[in-house]
Design a protein around this motif. Structure first.
Motif, PDB file in Angstrom:
ATOM      1  N   UNK A  68     -27.550  -1.541  -1.336  1.00 58.56           N
ATOM      2  CA  UNK A  68     -27.354  -1.036  -2.703  1.00 58.56           C
ATOM      3  C   UNK A  68     -26.346   0.119  -2.757  1.00 58.56           C
ATOM      4  N   UNK A  69     -26.134   0.792  -1.610  1.00 54.79           N
ATOM      5  CA  UNK A  69     -25.150   1.880  -1.547  1.00 54.79           C
ATOM      6  C   UNK A  69     -23.856   1.435  -0.884  1.00 54.79           C
ATOM      7  N   UNK A  70     -23.957   0.580   0.121  1.00 50.58           N
ATOM      8  CA  UNK A  70     -22.779   0.194   0.884  1.00 50.58           C
ATOM      9  C   UNK A  70     -21.955  -0.893   0.190  1.00 50.58           C
ATOM     10  N   UNK A  71     -22.600  -1.803  -0.512  1.00 49.48           N
ATOM     11  CA  UNK A  71     -21.874  -2.908  -1.154  1.00 49.48           C
ATOM     12  C   UNK A  71     -21.453  -2.471  -2.550  1.00 49.48           C
ATOM     13  N   UNK A  72     -20.144  -2.402  -2.769  1.00 43.47           N
ATOM     14  CA  UNK A  72     -19.592  -1.931  -4.038  1.00 43.47           C
ATOM     15  C   UNK A  72     -19.013  -3.106  -4.811  1.00 43.47           C
ATOM     16  N   UNK A  73     -19.501  -3.298  -6.039  1.00 38.90           N
ATOM     17  CA  UNK A  73     -19.067  -4.408  -6.876  1.00 38.90           C
ATOM     18  C   UNK A  73     -18.328  -3.838  -8.073  1.00 38.90           C
ATOM     19  N   UNK A  74     -17.108  -4.334  -8.294  1.00 36.24           N
ATOM     20  CA  UNK A  74     -16.263  -3.853  -9.393  1.00 36.24           C
ATOM     21  C   UNK A  74     -15.878  -5.052 -10.261  1.00 36.24           C
ATOM     22  N   UNK A  77     -22.160  -3.675 -11.401  1.00 34.92           N
ATOM     23  CA  UNK A  77     -23.386  -4.264 -11.929  1.00 34.92           C
ATOM     24  C   UNK A  77     -24.555  -3.323 -11.630  1.00 34.92           C
ATOM     25  N   UNK A  78     -24.202  -2.076 -11.274  1.00 36.87           N
ATOM     26  CA  UNK A  78     -25.216  -1.109 -10.902  1.00 36.87           C
ATOM     27  C   UNK A  78     -25.952  -1.552  -9.657  1.00 36.87           C
ATOM     28  N   UNK A  79     -27.257  -1.421  -9.698  1.00 33.28           N
ATOM     29  CA  UNK A  79     -28.077  -1.905  -8.583  1.00 33.28           C
ATOM     30  C   UNK A  79     -28.851  -3.157  -8.983  1.00 33.28           C
ATOM     31  N   UNK A 110     -19.842  -1.001   5.160  1.00 34.47           N
ATOM     32  CA  UNK A 110     -20.673  -1.182   6.358  1.00 34.47           C
ATOM     33  C   UNK A 110     -22.003  -1.847   6.014  1.00 34.47           C
ATOM     34  N   UNK A 111     -22.014  -2.633   4.938  1.00 35.71           N
ATOM     35  CA  UNK A 111     -23.258  -3.234   4.460  1.00 35.71           C
ATOM     36  C   UNK A 111     -23.719  -4.447   5.230  1.00 35.71           C
ATOM     37  N   UNK A 200     -19.071  13.964  -6.320  1.00 38.06           N
ATOM     38  CA  UNK A 200     -19.873  14.047  -5.106  1.00 38.06           C
ATOM     39  C   UNK A 200     -21.299  13.645  -5.512  1.00 38.06           C
ATOM     40  N   UNK A 201     -21.550  12.349  -5.538  1.00 41.05           N
ATOM     41  CA  UNK A 201     -22.745  11.798  -6.170  1.00 41.05           C
ATOM     42  C   UNK A 201     -23.955  11.893  -5.237  1.00 41.05           C
ATOM     43  N   UNK A 202     -24.511  13.109  -5.127  1.00 36.27           N
ATOM     44  CA  UNK A 202     -25.609  13.333  -4.183  1.00 36.27           C
ATOM     45  C   UNK A 202     -26.862  12.544  -4.541  1.00 36.27           C
ATOM     46  N   UNK A 203     -27.193  12.478  -5.836  1.00 40.75           N
ATOM     47  CA  UNK A 203     -28.420  11.773  -6.232  1.00 40.75           C
ATOM     48  C   UNK A 203     -28.186  10.287  -6.517  1.00 40.75           C
ATOM     49  N   UNK A 204     -26.929   9.821  -6.369  1.00 41.02           N
ATOM     50  CA  UNK A 204     -26.569   8.397  -6.442  1.00 41.02           C
ATOM     51  C   UNK A 204     -26.956   7.757  -7.772  1.00 41.02           C
ATOM     52  N   UNK A 205     -26.813   8.530  -8.854  1.00 39.88           N
ATOM     53  CA  UNK A 205     -27.109   7.960 -10.166  1.00 39.88           C
ATOM     54  C   UNK A 205     -25.844   7.686 -10.975  1.00 39.88           C
ATOM     55  N   UNK A 206     -24.675   7.933 -10.363  1.00 41.02           N
ATOM     56  CA  UNK A 206     -23.366   7.664 -10.973  1.00 41.02           C
ATOM     57  C   UNK A 206     -23.082   8.512 -12.212  1.00 41.02           C
ATOM     58  N   UNK A 207     -23.855   9.571 -12.403  1.00 46.26           N
ATOM     59  CA  UNK A 207     -23.620  10.519 -13.500  1.00 46.26           C
ATOM     60  C   UNK A 207     -23.517  11.913 -12.887  1.00 46.26           C
ATOM     61  N   UNK A 208     -22.576  12.708 -13.354  1.00 45.08           N
ATOM     62  CA  UNK A 208     -22.331  14.022 -12.760  1.00 45.08           C
ATOM     63  C   UNK A 208     -23.441  14.999 -13.119  1.00 45.08           C
TER      64      UNK A 208
END
Length: 581
Positions: A68-74, A77-79, A110-111, A200-208
């Motif tokens: 859910x963190x390593x695979x990036x879809x553009x 589609x979020x998670x 690296x997923x 720098x998305x520490x909490x991985x919610x894609x909002x600053x």
């Protein structure tokens, strides 16, 4: 005997369990070869794909690594997808239908790893379209920490198109992450206009979360009709939350004012003819006001406070102090950080306190060269930062005083002897004169090259006095220090060159000069930082998202090995070092 006859029935289940368990084989050479992609469904750059799954087949058994963190879809589609690995196959299942006439790009990073040594599959990417066209444009660049000149690893870089998009509230559709070297690339983009920002998305919610996360942005849109490169973004920590007054009340022996976040500055103005002594408290979100109005129950005060993004509080509040007896906090000071430049005759340094100062007794502050030579500190040699309770001393004196005289062949006449200070000068006060009849403290026993603050040299707002302190400060010589020459190559009208130590603390700085000499520098490891001072205030402006202001540009000197740091030796002249913007 019967147990032995039927023992095999007990062993068989254990045998089958062992066979079913999937483990890495033992023995033999270590596997260093990553999984190799054999086929995909849909195929790379396939058109008009309407499925809800993506399938990848490899040449060996694989596992997923934090998909859910390593695979990036553009577009994102979020998670809302599942990643399932079974033997040599990976299946991505989307929970929602994919958008029509849209190019999707999947970067697996690296997923996907092999099951033996967890070697990640290299450069694993897949692009396909739900329409009849593959978008092929890209944006790439570099994300960094400008104040340290270092790459930002694992930063999220995002695009948006709508002017109503808010980077503090909304999640982006186009995003990727930087590499270990701070480099990013957003691919398979359609032509159009995009805003670009990074987080720098520490909490991985894609909002600053501006309270705890660094972020950066470009104030202008990028018009994308061809590939865009060198789209670089600096990340800075700027708390964009609203500035509020959260609490104010008497506490212990002072009045405490608390705000919702750290302040850059504040001002308290009494509505009556009173003197207030105040400063920042334990942090920059607390203001301490000390009791100088004992004859009044309360006092109306106007508070003007500003944060780092120029949010403002402007309000009136009533200050009052508790009636109960309370023990004041002990008056404390930091050890003086003093230095004497022997080649110039300059004494400078700082002392910090935990309370505002009411009085400075200058007759108790001096630099003792030896038993016959004293350099007095006068009011004009002192600057007081009342907000932070820091005293800065900058004293210039005759450097001849530091030279040890040679024994004379014949004793000179008394009239020919140099006139030197043998006693401290008369008292001088920074805020107000101490009360009449105050006893002058006895001078401490002295040795050579001592910076001295005698007992009672500093008196706080609560009228407690400082302790006697002596600090050895030997003058530096030409042989013990070095020189750094700097050449600046820029077309900017205003700029600042900062000399930094290995902890990124500013040792010295110069403004608007293309040929710079840093003299009397102690041996050590240093860096050079060039700030393009667009507003000409001599400070670095970190920008403001609400005002569409980007941070003022910063660049570092880099040597032939592309490293920012360099070493200066004693009695050495280094340079000229070229720094360019």
């Amino acid at each position: 005997m019967k147990i032995q006859q039927h023992l095999h029935w007990l062993i068989y289940p254990l045998f089958f369990l062992a066979c079913a368990r999937q483990t890495a084989p033992t023995g033999g050479p270590k596997d260093t070869i990553p999984p190799i992609l054999i086929s995909t469904l849909p195929k790379h750059e396939a058109l008009n794909y309407k499925g809800k799954t993506v399938e990848l087949n490899f040449n060996e058994a694989i596992i997923t690594n934090n998909p859910k963190d390593q695979i990036l879809i553009i577009p994102s589609v979020g998670k809302d997808f599942e990643a399932t690995a079974k033997k040599d196959r990976l299946v991505l299942t989307f929970k929602e239908d994919l958008k029509d006439s849209t190019t999707y790009s999947i970067n697996f990073r690296d997923g996907v790893q092999d099951i033996t040594e967890k070697n990640p599959a290299k450069n694993l990417k897949l692009a396909f379209s739900t329409g009849n066209y593959i978008d092929s444009l890209s944006i790439e660049g570099y994300i960094s920490d400008p104040l340290r000149g270092k790459e930002s690893k694992e930063a999220t870089v995002a695009l948006y198109e709508a002017d109503t998009f808010n980077i503090f509230k909304h999640k982006p559709s186009y995003l990727t992450k930087t590499s270990e070297k701070g480099i990013y690339k957003l691919e398979n983009l359609k032509p159009g206009e995009y805003y670009v920002y990074a987080i720098e998305d520490k909490n991985k919610n894609l909002v600053i979360d501006s309270k705890s996360e660094s972020y950066g942005f470009l104030k202008d849109k990028i018009r994308l009709d061809s590939n865009a490169s060198m789209v670089n973004i600096p990340l800075v920590r700027l708390d964009n939350r609203p500035l509020k007054l959260t609490n104010y009340r008497p506490y212990n022996t002072y009045f405490n004012i608390k705000t919702s976040k750290n302040l850059a500055s504040f001002k308290l103005t009494p509505q009556e003819d009173e003197i207030l002594l105040s400063s920042f408290g334990d942090d920059l979100a607390n203001i301490k006001v000390f009791n100088t109005i004992e004859d009044k129950d309360s006092l109306a005060v106007r508070l003007e406070a500003y944060d780092s993004v120029n949010h403002k509080i402007d309000t009136t509040l009533y200050i009052k102090f508790g009636k109960r007896d309370a023990k004041p906090e002990a008056f404390k000071s930091t050890a003086p950080t003093m230095r004497v430049i022997g080649t110039k005759g300059i004494l400078h340094g700082t002392i910090g306190f935990n309370k505002p100062l009411a009085v400075i007794n200058f007759d108790s502050i001096f630099y003792q060269i030896d038993s016959a030579k004293i350099v007095p500190i006068k009011p004009e040699d002192v600057h007081i930062d009342s907000l932070h309770n820091i005293v800065t001393i900058e004293k210039t004196f005759d450097k001849v005083l530091l030279k040890k005289p040679e024994p004379p062949k014949d004793l000179p006449k008394k009239a020919d002897q140099p006139k030197l200070q043998t006693q401290p000068p008369a008292p001088a006060t920074a805020v107000k004169q101490p009360g009449s009849g105050q006893k002058k403290p006895a001078p401490p026993k002295l040795v050579d090259y001592q910076f001295v603050t005698g007992k009672g040299a500093f008196i706080s707002a609560e009228l407690d006095s400082s302790k006697s302190l002596q600090t050895t400060v030997r003058p530096s010589t030409l042989e013990e220090t070095g020189v750094i020459l700097v050449q600046v190559n820029t077309k900017a009208e205003h700029y600042v060159v900062e000399l930094l130590n290995r902890d990124f603390k500013v040792v010295d700085k110069k403004r608007d000069n293309k040929k710079i000499t840093f003299e009397d520098v102690e041996p050590g490891e240093y860096m050079l930082r060039l700030i393009i001072d667009k507003n000409g205030d001599g400070l670095w402006n970190p920008g403001n998202y609400e005002l569409h202001e980007e941070p003022e540009p910063i660049t570092f000197y880099k040597n032939e090995k592309n490293l920012p740091s360099f070493n200066l030796k004693a009695n050495w002249e280094l340079g000229p070092l070229l720094i360019t913007y």
